[in-house]
Design a protein around this motif. Sequence first.
Motif: not given
Lengths: 476, 182
Positions: A28, A45, B26, B30, B92, B95-96, B99-100, B103, B106
């Motif tokens: 994290e 992933y 995806s 995760s 977490y 955070m995921v 991140a996505f 993305a 892009e």
Amino acid sequence: MKAEDRVRELLVLQEEGALPPLEATELEDLLAGDPAAARALVEHYILTAEFETELAAAQDNRVPLASISPIRPSVPRPVEAPGHGREYVKSGRRRQAAFAAVLLAAAGVLVFVGKGGGLSRRSSEVVSGASLRTAQQGKAALAGSVMLRERRGDVQIVTPMGRRPVEVGAALAAGVVLDVGGDGFALLELEDGTRVSLDPLSVFSLATPSVPSADGLTRRTARLDRGRLQASVSPQRPGHLLVFTTPQARVTVLGTELTVAIDDQRTRVSVLHGRVLFEDLNDGTTLTLGAGQDAQSGVPATARDAASDSSGPGSRDAAGTAVSFWDFEDGVLPPDFNLGQITSAAARPGSRYAIIATLYPLAGSALVLGCQSSVVLVRYSETAGVSFDYWLAREGTFIVVQLRNRAQEQNYQFRIKDPDHERWTHVELRLSDFKAVADRTKRWEPGEGIDGVHLVGGMVGGGPFYADNLKLWGAQ
Amino acid sequence: MQLNSPDRTVEPRSRMFIRHQRMLKSFIRSLVPHLNDAEDILQEVGVLILAGKGDEVDPGHFSAWARGVARNLVLHHRRAWRRKQALPTTRYMDMVEAAFSQADSEEEIWNERRDALAICMESIAVHERDLLTKRYVGALTSDAIASEQGRSAVAVRVALLRLRRSLLRCVERRLTVVEGHS
């Protein structure tokens, strides 16, 4: 070591569920502090998902039909056709798959649909070499078709040219009708591994896959006009759907496990696990059914075990006003309540039970309770209204009351902007103060039916949102 | 918010779902260690979208919306899953999501990388493919693969990590070549 490299190391452990707590915190921290680490997570992933999709597809294409692992059946075990003594089991890869099951039962028609190539034999009933070769050859040669894997008794195909018996290993062109006699049984396999077994006195056909429709989806329709079938549906490719139709209903699956049954008048669906999309072709009703829920064409969708409960909320008072009232004092979630749970946690003098709002994915961070009925609860009039008691934790900043106008097929809402917190409060609202949500130019018209009421409030992760003594009144 | 509202947006949303389905899987993977649970979540999201329920969604925000639905479903199933698997913390998950979300901007790049990956996977050795198949199709843990092959779990994880790195290098090479020709 770069942060993204360390993230990749940790993710190999994490995706197995084997990441120790300290490393989980480290992961994290790395993700929080470095955009490259976050990018590495996405990349990891994507690879994982591609491995699972591409390698599974490759494996499915090369596994011989007889090498599907014989595994003990898991629940729910499909109903067996009488007499053929067969055991339906799941393949190794898909054994761990979560189950979704829908039961339709009436007049001897049953459809069972399963995730993965779930219909297999016991190890003692291995397919013979001859029939296996025939099967493999058939499978390889006939994309878009369906193959007869097994048969017993009288099984015939029906074409415009007439009827003729069909043998094991035969490829059946899409659109051909298969008629199973009174002593017959047939096991079919589609090119994607989906298997369908037909019980005696069944009439079945499979359409060719559609061209992508306006919504971009390719649908393949399996039709059961009579009898009973059980099926195990392989996960469908992206953009592809398998649709089971009966004279009364349509069930859309993306690759799951469910059972379905129908008769000349009705189709009944009971979901044991997972979700399916159920459409009642009689009135166009569309329902997403989850675990423990039933639906039947032409009658209300209800929770399991509540379907037979005939004590509805509706009543009429002496002045002819229709009233729907729920005090939840029997401690049971009323049949039409699709969101919320009964709880005794909010008991107070004079009330043992209330209803607590629960998470609803499409409601964002708010909690929801309420009912959606297939019948009109009350009708709009100038004096129509709704009342309820509520208890809202401090995290909730609003309450939305939503009523569904059946005639307009849209919702009307009233927003309580400054609700009380953490004490029971009574609310009474006039329906004329509610505003249309979708088409804001619309207004209530006298006599228009209300068939749903939902309360939205609170916050996921915060304290509870309770309601009690929910009452709707209006014209009959 | 609308519940059980008329189905006015199902077509565009279903198209958007198809376009974003792989990335969404995806994302779900995760958050959910078990493939089959992840597939169930993906399926539930798909069914909800096909049912046309919920708010109308701005196409520009579809992917974030779909991830929100998926995340809520993960939370919804959390209690049942807790018995069999470690579940991510809220931090977490945040955070995921971040991140996505990054993305999302892009999308084309990730699609190109995914296409390149498919080609690169055709060139991996048989024993490497078998390892990936055991881990990602058979859903065997590294410990299980290790005991089957008479090696340590650490060695299996290192092999998986090297194979992933090798595939990513291959992807980079292919994309570099393509860009060089364009």
